[in-house]
Design a protein around this motif. Structure first.
Motif, PDB file in Angstrom:
ATOM      1  N   GLU A 385     -40.803  64.316 -56.220  1.00  0.00           N
ATOM      2  CA  GLU A 385     -40.456  64.118 -54.903  1.00  0.00           C
ATOM      3  C   GLU A 385     -41.470  62.907 -53.531  1.00  0.00           C
ATOM      4  O   GLU A 385     -42.886  62.822 -54.495  1.00  0.00           O
ATOM      5  CB  GLU A 385     -40.919  65.073 -53.397  1.00  0.00           C
ATOM      6  N   ARG A 386     -40.978  62.257 -52.925  1.00  0.00           N
ATOM      7  CA  ARG A 386     -41.702  60.667 -52.356  1.00  0.00           C
ATOM      8  C   ARG A 386     -41.303  60.489 -50.978  1.00  0.00           C
ATOM      9  O   ARG A 386     -40.400  61.352 -50.841  1.00  0.00           O
ATOM     10  CB  ARG A 386     -41.616  59.781 -53.227  1.00  0.00           C
ATOM     11  N   SER A 387     -41.872  59.780 -50.174  1.00  0.00           N
ATOM     12  CA  SER A 387     -41.361  59.561 -49.032  1.00  0.00           C
ATOM     13  C   SER A 387     -40.277  59.232 -49.144  1.00  0.00           C
ATOM     14  O   SER A 387     -40.223  58.616 -50.187  1.00  0.00           O
ATOM     15  CB  SER A 387     -42.592  59.064 -48.341  1.00  0.00           C
ATOM     16  N   CYS A 388     -38.966  59.168 -47.694  1.00  0.00           N
ATOM     17  CA  CYS A 388     -37.704  58.305 -47.885  1.00  0.00           C
ATOM     18  C   CYS A 388     -38.588  56.347 -47.436  1.00  0.00           C
ATOM     19  O   CYS A 388     -39.643  56.305 -46.841  1.00  0.00           O
ATOM     20  CB  CYS A 388     -37.656  58.706 -46.285  1.00  0.00           C
ATOM     21  N   CYS A 437     -30.771  60.183 -53.531  1.00  0.00           N
ATOM     22  CA  CYS A 437     -32.048  60.507 -52.837  1.00  0.00           C
ATOM     23  C   CYS A 437     -32.931  60.011 -54.470  1.00  0.00           C
ATOM     24  O   CYS A 437     -32.590  60.805 -55.541  1.00  0.00           O
ATOM     25  CB  CYS A 437     -32.732  61.333 -52.567  1.00  0.00           C
ATOM     26  N   SER A 439     -35.917  59.260 -53.960  1.00  0.00           N
ATOM     27  CA  SER A 439     -37.541  59.602 -53.522  1.00  0.00           C
ATOM     28  C   SER A 439     -37.390  61.192 -53.954  1.00  0.00           C
ATOM     29  O   SER A 439     -37.804  62.262 -53.457  1.00  0.00           O
ATOM     30  CB  SER A 439     -38.050  59.252 -51.955  1.00  0.00           C
TER      31      SER A 439
ATOM     32  N   ASP B  52     -34.854  57.024 -60.077  1.00  0.00           N
ATOM     33  CA  ASP B  52     -35.936  57.405 -58.976  1.00  0.00           C
ATOM     34  C   ASP B  52     -36.808  56.114 -58.422  1.00  0.00           C
ATOM     35  O   ASP B  52     -36.726  55.484 -58.804  1.00  0.00           O
ATOM     36  CB  ASP B  52     -37.438  58.603 -59.411  1.00  0.00           C
ATOM     37  N   LEU B  53     -38.033  56.776 -57.572  1.00  0.00           N
ATOM     38  CA  LEU B  53     -38.605  55.343 -57.271  1.00  0.00           C
ATOM     39  C   LEU B  53     -39.266  54.458 -58.002  1.00  0.00           C
ATOM     40  O   LEU B  53     -39.482  53.267 -58.095  1.00  0.00           O
ATOM     41  CB  LEU B  53     -39.302  55.932 -55.874  1.00  0.00           C
ATOM     42  N   ALA B 127     -48.092  57.143 -54.794  1.00  0.00           N
ATOM     43  CA  ALA B 127     -46.530  56.950 -54.644  1.00  0.00           C
ATOM     44  C   ALA B 127     -46.824  54.995 -55.500  1.00  0.00           C
ATOM     45  O   ALA B 127     -47.781  53.840 -55.975  1.00  0.00           O
ATOM     46  CB  ALA B 127     -46.342  56.307 -53.663  1.00  0.00           C
ATOM     47  N   GLY B 169     -44.135  54.349 -47.982  1.00  0.00           N
ATOM     48  CA  GLY B 169     -42.676  54.950 -47.204  1.00  0.00           C
ATOM     49  C   GLY B 169     -42.874  55.056 -45.847  1.00  0.00           C
ATOM     50  O   GLY B 169     -41.989  55.122 -44.469  1.00  0.00           O
TER      51      GLY B 169
END
Lengths: 458, 424
Positions: A385-388, A437, A439, B52-53, B127, B169
């Motif tokens: 999970e990451r921030s939006c 999503c 994120s 994913d990111l 991140a 973010g």
């Protein structure tokens, strides 16, 4: 007939679908009755261990709304009442009789003479009423509102777009079920103002078409065939834009209509359930006719794995379903069971790969360029999970054109005004925003918690 | 085999309280970079999209590769040109690599240390946004930049631009651009003017056979020849980049054409291909376009922003062309096409303006945001010649305004959705 169009949504093509073969499963020695999973339900149990009960007898009801009655799925002796934390009712186990055919009789009456009040009373007594779901809220249908306003509209979908839902065409191709369905349709047209039947193709079977022509308050609509077209929230939102009415929208699955038809033509509740089993963790991917409340293991043959928790059992579809264990019993609120292998494999350097066989809606993987190829779902979270980052993909996929990530932010700070301004009630809980999503934020659940907050605050 | 040893290390880090446990963020960052995490979903939806990111940011890095490679070659080529000799492709590439690779490594290391420290303090994972920032930043700096200034820049950008807001973010302005803007105002001598754009080659410096002519001299000779032929004049030949050069052309003579002056030194085609002096990665419009195509193909960047930046700049430049008189700023005469291929416009349009975190959310606000960036960029370039590089400032400016644009656009569309439902 015009096809009802909607933006967003997605047509999932997923492997290990249930085949069209139907297996009959024999009556089981022990069956269970599972209360519905909702935080706004306080069951009052009115039987105790050792009681002899017959099928259709009330086991428990809601303290606040006594018209929500839940009845025994079969006859026998209560062998166990299981409570969880804070004495929340979890399960009632019934040791069944050998024959298992002793059912309470709710006198047969001709549907031409019966009044709508009598029909509703019968549906309440037989425990069918809690199976109707209200939208907005996906909640039980309140009885006082219903009788006062009489603006209620019933939504039925003759198809499913859920990734591996029940094949409703197969269900209605069974002669006896089709007869009950027709009977049920005739009954419900007497109590609801309008009945909307949705289909993904133009023609319905001849028998259903006859009912459509006879009854004035039943309408057939055609809707685009992609998930979540069979969701009442989406359908009522689309109808609302045509009707300009603030109706109470009630949804019913086709099997519920069959139950009603059975009640009114045979006089007692139906004992069978029509269930589909699918997923890569089961040997038999097919449809099953089982008795209500049967243990899951009686019809699911999961493949053998090293550890027990390598297989996941899901009640419902893979997007909105609820995780259950193999020891659980069949509940009355979903029509399909998914059995999926847990995917904990740690693939090295995964995001440098081409990604030839990924279930994805993005074009970031090579398989994203071939949306028409069937993919295998995996239970892996595929990231942390990451921030939006405001990628905006949730906005594009939302079928009701809400703005999920702004709703999410409003829900996180419990800003009721903002939530209501953004039409939080029209979230249909399809979980597509959470699915997509990148994120890995559980947007759907955060919005749901916002809805619950509003409900709690009144 | 490697992973077995690695697992042991992670296990030790998680179980002990020693030195290793203080590096949990770093270790887990490396761990999830090497292998997909094993966590599974625990409630609905039981299946998640494969993207994913990390994948998102990785693809932006892939999109930056053409610019990086070209920048390396261009740095080397210009270094050789400055001492007045030709070079083969490999010579130039090697020369450029010696100058650019240390910057990229420093950027990733210094930025990574900041990122890890903050992740550790917050007890978060590292991140992924810094994967992109770490490469974007060297590409928008001149190759001659001293390393200590370079480090100050990236540390400032990461901490003030991103971490104080809460990490990737949460930032409101692009950290890579903020770093550059900080250096631009704090150390102007190293970031603007005529010196910084061309590196001195490591090789052949002491080779007596080479003619020690300066690149500036070549350009100067060309211009003087042109002035003699046409009768125009130039105030001072201080600028090396096309933009700086265009700023310094004076337009006293009615008969001379500014564009002809400019094209005498840098033709439009040269500026499009990018073999001109400038920041490492942003000289080549062609390579930016290739990168942009990659980003659009994989759906990581927004075509709406790219298109509207382009349209905004083109239209604004066209308007200025119409109102330009010989008395006005020389940059007013530059054609729209030249504006687009000049300086960091293409790079900013494709890689900076489209950053999803700092750009607006709604599709309509993206158009407003993009057009504003394009228009502002040309406005800053023409009206305010002190800052010829308008792209950096206009993007930073609009980054701050993007929540504002979103606020009103979203409000409008919520009301429209309600009306639409009730009326239709």
């Amino acid at each position: 007939m015009n096809t009802i169009q909607f933006n967003g949504g997605h047509r999932f093509l997923i492997s290990d679908a249930p085949s069209n073969s139907i297996y009959h499963i024999a009556s089981q020695p022990i069956i269970g009755s599972v209360p519905p999973v909702t935080s706004f339900f306080k069951p009052k149990v009115i039987i105790k261990v050792g009681d002899k009960i017959s099928g259709g007898q009330v086991l428990f009801y809601d303290k606040k709304n006594p018209f929500l009655k839940f009845v025994a799925p079969g006859c026998g002796i209560i062998s166990n009442i299981k409570y969880g934390k804070k004495r929340v009712l979890e399960l009632i186990e019934i040791k069944t009789d050998k024959k298992n055919d002793n059912f309470i009789n709710f006198n047969k009456t001709s549907i031409n003479k019966i009044t709508s009040q009598e029909i509703v009373d019968k549906l309440i007594d037989s425990g069918i009423w809690p199976k109707f779901k209200k939208f907005p809220g996906f909640d039980f249908v309140p009885i006082d509102n219903f009788l006062k306003i009489e603006l209620s509209q019933l939504y039925i979908s003759l198809f499913t777009t859920e990734p591996h839902g029940l094949n409703i065409n197969l269900l209605l191709s069974q002669k006896k079920y089709l007869d009950f369905f027709i009977m049920g349709l005739k009954v419900i047209t007497k109590i609801f103002k309008e009945v909307h039947v949705f289909n993904n193709k133009d023609n319905v079977s001849k028998e259903i078409n006859e009912v459509l022509e006879q009854k004035k308050n039943i309408f057939l609509h055609k809707i685009l065939d992609k998930y979540p077209a069979d969701n009442i929230g989406l359908q009522s939102w689309k109808m609302k834009s045509k009707n300009n009415d603030n109706n109470i929208n009630i949804s019913a699955v086709p099997f519920l209509i069959i139950e009603i038809g059975h009640l009114f033509s045979k006089g007692h509740i139906i004992q069978e359930r029509f269930i589909s089993v699918s997923g890569n963790g089961t040997k038999k991917k097919a449809h099953f006719i089982v008795n209500a409340g049967s243990p899951i293991t009686s019809f699911v043959n999961s493949i053998e794995t090293e550890k027990i928790n390598d297989i996941r059992f899901i009640e419902g579809n893979i997007l909105t379903g609820r995780q259950i264990s193999s020891k659980d019993y069949l509940s009355d609120y979903e029509q399909s069971i998914q059995v999926i292998k847990e995917d904990r494999e740690r693939i090295p350097l995964v995001f440098f790969r081409l990604g030839l066989n990924k279930l994805t809606l993005f074009k970031t993987w090579f398989s994203g360029f071939f949306p028409s190829v069937i993919r295998t779902p995996s239970t892996n979270n595929n990231g942390e999970e990451r921030s939006c980052i405001q990628c905006g993909y949730c906005l594009n996929i939302c079928p009701t054109e809400l703005m999920p990530n702004i709703l999410m932010k409003a829900s996180l700070i419990n800003d009721i005004e903002e939530m209501e301004r953004m039409d939080i009630d029209e979230c249909i809980e399809c979980q597509l925003c959470t699915f997509i999503c990148p994120s890995k934020i559980e947007i759907g659940h955060i919005i749901k918690s916002g809805k619950d907050f509003i409900k709690k605050e009144g | 085999m490697f992973f077995r040893q690695w697992d042991k290390l992670i296990k030790i880090a998680n179980s002990t309280n020693g030195l290793l446990s203080t590096q949990k963020a770093l270790l887990s960052g490396i761990d999830t970079f090497l292998r997909r995490p094993s966590n599974v979903t625990y409630r609905a939806p039981h299946v998640r999209d494969a993207t994913d990111l990390k994948r998102f940011m990785m693809l932006v890095v892939v999109g930056l590769i053409p610019c990086t490679l070209f920048g390396i070659w261009n740095t080397g080529t210009n270094a050789y040109l400055s001492i007045g000799c030709q070079s083969t492709f490999f010579e130039a590439f090697l020369e450029g690599l010696l100058h650019v690779l240390p910057l990229i490594i420093i950027s990733y290391t210094a930025g990574g240390i900041c990122e890890t420290l903050f992740a550790q303090a917050r007890k978060h994972e590292i991140a992924e946004g810094f994967l992109v920032t770490g490469l974007l930043y060297p590409l928008i700096c001149p190759a001659t930049i001293p390393w200590w200034i370079f480090i100050i820049g990236i540390v400032f950008g990461i901490i003030i631009g991103k971490e104080v807001f809460g990490g990737t973010g949460m930032n409101i302005i692009n950290p890579a651009l903020l770093s550059r803007a900080f250096l631009f105002f704090a150390y102007p001598a190293f970031m603007s003017g005529d010196d910084p754009w061309i590196v001195k080659p490591f090789n052949k410096l002491d080779d007596g056979t080479l003619i020690p002519s300066n690149w500036t001299t070549i350009a100067e000779e060309k211009i003087l020849m042109f002035i003699n032929n046409t009768g125009g004049s130039i105030d001072a030949l201080t600028g090396q980049t096309p933009l700086a050069l265009a700023t310094n052309i004076s337009t006293n003579d009615v008969n001379t054409n500014i564009n002809e002056f400019l094209h005498e030194i840098y033709s439009t085609w040269d500026m499009f291909i990018g073999n001109i002096p400038g920041s490492i990665g942003e000289t080549s419009t062609l390579m930016c376009l290739i990168g942009g195509c990659i980003l659009l193909l994989v759906g990581v960047a927004s075509w709406r922003i790219m298109l509207s930046v382009l349209v905004g700049a083109y239209v604004t430049a066209l308007i200025f062309n119409f109102v330009a008189t010989p008395d006005t700023s020389s940059l007013m005469h530059i054609t729209p096409i030249d504006h687009i291929v000049m300086g960091g416009f293409a790079f900013g349009m494709i890689f900076m303006a489209t950053d999803p975190v700092t750009s607006p959310l709604h599709n309509i606000s993206k158009f407003i945001y993009g057009i504003s960036i394009g228009a502002l960029c040309i406005l800053i370039r023409t009206i305010n010649p002190a800052y010829p590089e308008g792209m950096m400032l206009s993007i930073l400016f609009m980054n701050i305004f993007s929540p504002f644009i979103d606020h009103y656009v979203i409000k409008y569309f919520i009301n429209k959705r309600k009306e639409g439902v009730n009326r239709a």
